[in-house]
Design an enzyme around this catalytic site. Structure first.
Site, PDB file in Angstrom:
ATOM      1  N   GLN A 316       0.849  -1.197   0.000  1.00 45.92           N
ATOM      2  CA  GLN A 316       0.000   0.000   0.000  1.00 45.92           C
ATOM      3  C   GLN A 316       0.883   1.246   0.000  1.00 45.92           C
ATOM      4  OE1 GLN A 316      -2.083  -0.982   3.741  1.00 45.92           O
ATOM      5  NE2 GLN A 316      -1.505   1.053   4.508  1.00 45.92           N
ATOM      6  N   GLY A 343      10.339  22.399  17.549  1.00 44.84           N
ATOM      7  CA  GLY A 343      10.501  21.825  18.879  1.00 44.84           C
ATOM      8  C   GLY A 343      11.854  22.179  19.453  1.00 44.84           C
ATOM      9  N   GLU A 385      11.750  27.655  19.141  1.00 42.34           N
ATOM     10  CA  GLU A 385      12.151  27.947  20.513  1.00 42.34           C
ATOM     11  C   GLU A 385      13.604  28.444  20.550  1.00 42.34           C
ATOM     12  OE1 GLU A 385      11.142  24.649  23.107  1.00 42.34           O
ATOM     13  OE2 GLU A 385       9.378  24.212  21.917  1.00 42.34           O
TER      14      GLU A 385
END
Length: 610
Positions: A316, A343, A385
């Site tokens: 698939q 992050g 960040e």
């Protein structure tokens, strides 16, 4: 939010020396001739008002011709009105009487110079019986020369997406009014000679608080008009009565943590959320890139592991987390999914990428909307960040970079969701002050305010403190490191409350070698944790070290020689009540795998927000 093959959390916020401050409400002029040529005035305004509480600011100004070496401000509040967190001054309370004294850096004022002090208060009252340096608050002129009256009937005229027209009734003064000072959210934005002003360059869909004071020909300022709230048109993000309930799903959680998309179904959490942030994509080479392609698009799921009970086949075209999330969305069409990039570990590439904002945004758009996972993502979350500040690495792009980034992504993503995770460091000169978050907010659907990781065992010897305090408390290690101060500071900068989400951590932070039950104790180091010292999932802490106290709206536990702080269903409920009281857009949490098998923290968020 953090990236990496194991959970990464925000390290400690940079500490700043922060003093204390004062109230909000009316503008009151105060005179103080300590010497013949020494005069001072002080003005008081409400910068915000949320019904049961308010934000306030005093401005103390030297209106004389000699330097003022120090000053003391006094006032009374009616019963039921109190001062909570404050900054830039020290405040002492004796019954309903308050005395504010300056910090070392703002006690000396040269002629024409001023300083501001602020605070958050509770209750509906206004200050009275004001004195500065022992003299009544009746202006800075000679005795018998009263200050102007307050302007009256402040009202709005034409309101657009970016402007608000104001007008008011004239003030009175025996020597005549020379000008009017217009304040927006506690900051003076104009001095005009007439009784009208058009405030421009505003954010759409954003509420502002205005007040006006009069100045006479002797330079005396009178009390403020009443505070008027006005909201620009446009910019609506959430239908009335709805709240965002968003959780982070970590890409690497499918390994050691054994947390998969199906766990959101079996825990009941999928029925109680509105949005998922998939964490994280990387930022490298000026572009958005996939993080772990095996976990994201290739990992095969058996029938018992799959959301719909259908096993993946070898041939698939799409497997992994992305295919499972598509199945989750099919069963729960109300859920929106965003791909979060950056992050703690992967924020280092933002600075380079922002050297060409349009190309950066285009690369992210093409990846998020790749035909291989068509229909999965409803937008993008940018977790830098931190812009123009230091996290794992330091960025020096300048404060305008936040606005530039959000504008570029809104331009490219159109009506898809564009959000960002942002700092909650509300200390004086801290990370909130380093970047133009207000400028970026007009292009964002919302900001995830990371109101956790304020304190932790990176300070190995303590003092012990809750890592996610809702508000300040006596003995808090750093002023400005709490959720309420962050929310109020962002609102004061002009960010609409409904564009702010309150952050909840599904984990605790702890120390070992602690003998004191209450916060503020000493320690010998971080407590042990399964994946990282000093940190542990809520589901693990709950049975091991049960809560035996609360402070500042969050729980703590002392068991043996360990001390932990974390949120429980009860404290989460109280934080959701705060979010609704403040008119916030909702709440988010980091992250799903920290919750119990029956999703009790997600349930608390859902029931708390309604």
């Amino acid at each position: 939010m953090r990236s990496g093959t194991a959970r990464r959390f925000k390290r400690r916020l940079t500490a700043f020396a922060v003093a204390l401050a004062l109230p909000v409400g009316l503008l009151v002029t105060l005179a103080s001739p300590a010497q013949a040529d020494e005069k001072a005035s002080a003005t008081f305004i409400k910068t915000s008002d949320w019904g049961t509480g308010f934000g306030g600011q005093w401005t103390v100004e030297n209106t004389g011709t000699t330097t003022i070496d120090t000053w003391k401000l006094e006032w009374d509040f009616p019963a039921g009105t109190t001062v909570a967190s404050h900054w830039n001054a020290s405040i002492a309370k004796d019954g309903n009487h308050y005395t504010a004294t300056p910090s070392s850096w703002n006690k000396s004022l040269a002629p024409g110079k001023s300083t501001t002090i602020g605070f958050n208060g509770s209750g509906p009252g206004e200050p009275s019986n004001c004195k500065i340096n022992g003299l009544p608050c009746d202006g800075s002129g000679e005795p018998g020369d009263p200050a102007p009256s307050a302007p009256g009937a402040l009202k709005t005229g034409e309101v657009t997406d970016t402007s608000i027209a104001l007008s008011w009734s004239p003030a009175t003064d025996d020597k005549g009014v020379s000008k009017y000072h217009v304040f927006r959210n506690g900051t003076e934005v104009a001095a005009v000679t007439g009784t009208s002003f058009k405030d421009t360059g505003l954010l759409k869909g954003t509420e502002y608080a205005y007040s006006v004071t009069a100045e006479d020909t002797a330079g005396q300022r009178g009390p403020a008009s009443g505070t008027l709230k006005a909201k620009t048109t446009g910019g609506s993000t959430q239908p009335p009565g709805e709240h965002v309930k968003l959780g982070y799903f970590t890409e690497w959680g499918v390994y050691d943590r054994n947390y998969h998309v199906k766990n959101m179904v079996t825990s009941g959490s999928a029925d109680k959320i509105t949005h998922i942030n998939y964490a994280f994509g990387n930022v490298q080479g000026g572009k958005c890139t996939i993080g772990d392609s095996y976990a994201a698009i290739d990992k095969a799921y058996t029938a018992d592991q799959s959301v719909d009970g259908v096993a993946d086949t070898w041939d698939q075209p799409l497997r992994g987390n992305f295919n499972q999330l598509l199945k989750l969305k099919k069963a729960n069409p109300n859920i929106k999914v965003l791909w979060s990039f950056g992050g703690w570990t992967w924020s280092g590439g933002f600075g380079q990428a922002m050297q060409n904002p349009a190309a950066f945004a285009e690369s992210c758009y093409n990846l998020v909307n790749d035909p291989r996972w068509q229909g999965l993502f409803d937008g993008i979350d940018l977790d830098w960040e931190y812009p123009n500040a230091c996290g794992l690495t330091c960025d020096t792009s300048g404060p305008a970079v936040m606005k530039t980034m959000m504008q570029a992504f809104r331009s490219k993503f159109g009506d898809q969701l564009v959000t960002a995770a942002i700092t909650a460091d509300a200390s004086d000169g801290g990370k909130i002050d380093k970047a133009d978050y207000a400028g970026g907010a007009q292009y964002a659907d919302w900001y995830n305010v990371m109101t956790y990781d304020f304190f932790g065992a990176w300070a190995a010897q303590g003092p012990t403190a809750p890592h996610s305090p809702l508000n300040s408390y006596d003995g808090i290690p750093q002023q400005g490191f709490n959720s309420d101060d962050a929310i109020q500071k962002l609102k004061a900068k002009g960010i609409s409350a409904d564009k702010l989400l309150l952050g909840i951590g599904f984990y605790g932070r702890g120390w070992t070698g602690v003998t004191q039950k209450e916060p503020g104790g000493t320690a010998t180091g971080p407590a042990p944790g399964k994946y990282e010292q000093g940190i542990e999932d809520y589901k693990t802490i709950k049975p091991r070290c049960a809560s035996n106290g609360t402070i500042a709206g969050t729980a703590y536990a002392h068991c043996g020689n360990q001390w932990w702080s974390y949120d429980t269903p009860s404290t989460v409920q109280s934080k959701m009540a705060y979010a609704k009281q403040q008119g916030l857009g909702g709440a988010f949490f980091w992250e799903f795998s920290g919750d119990t098998a029956n999703g009790e923290l997600v349930s608390a968020i859902n029931s708390g927000l309604g």
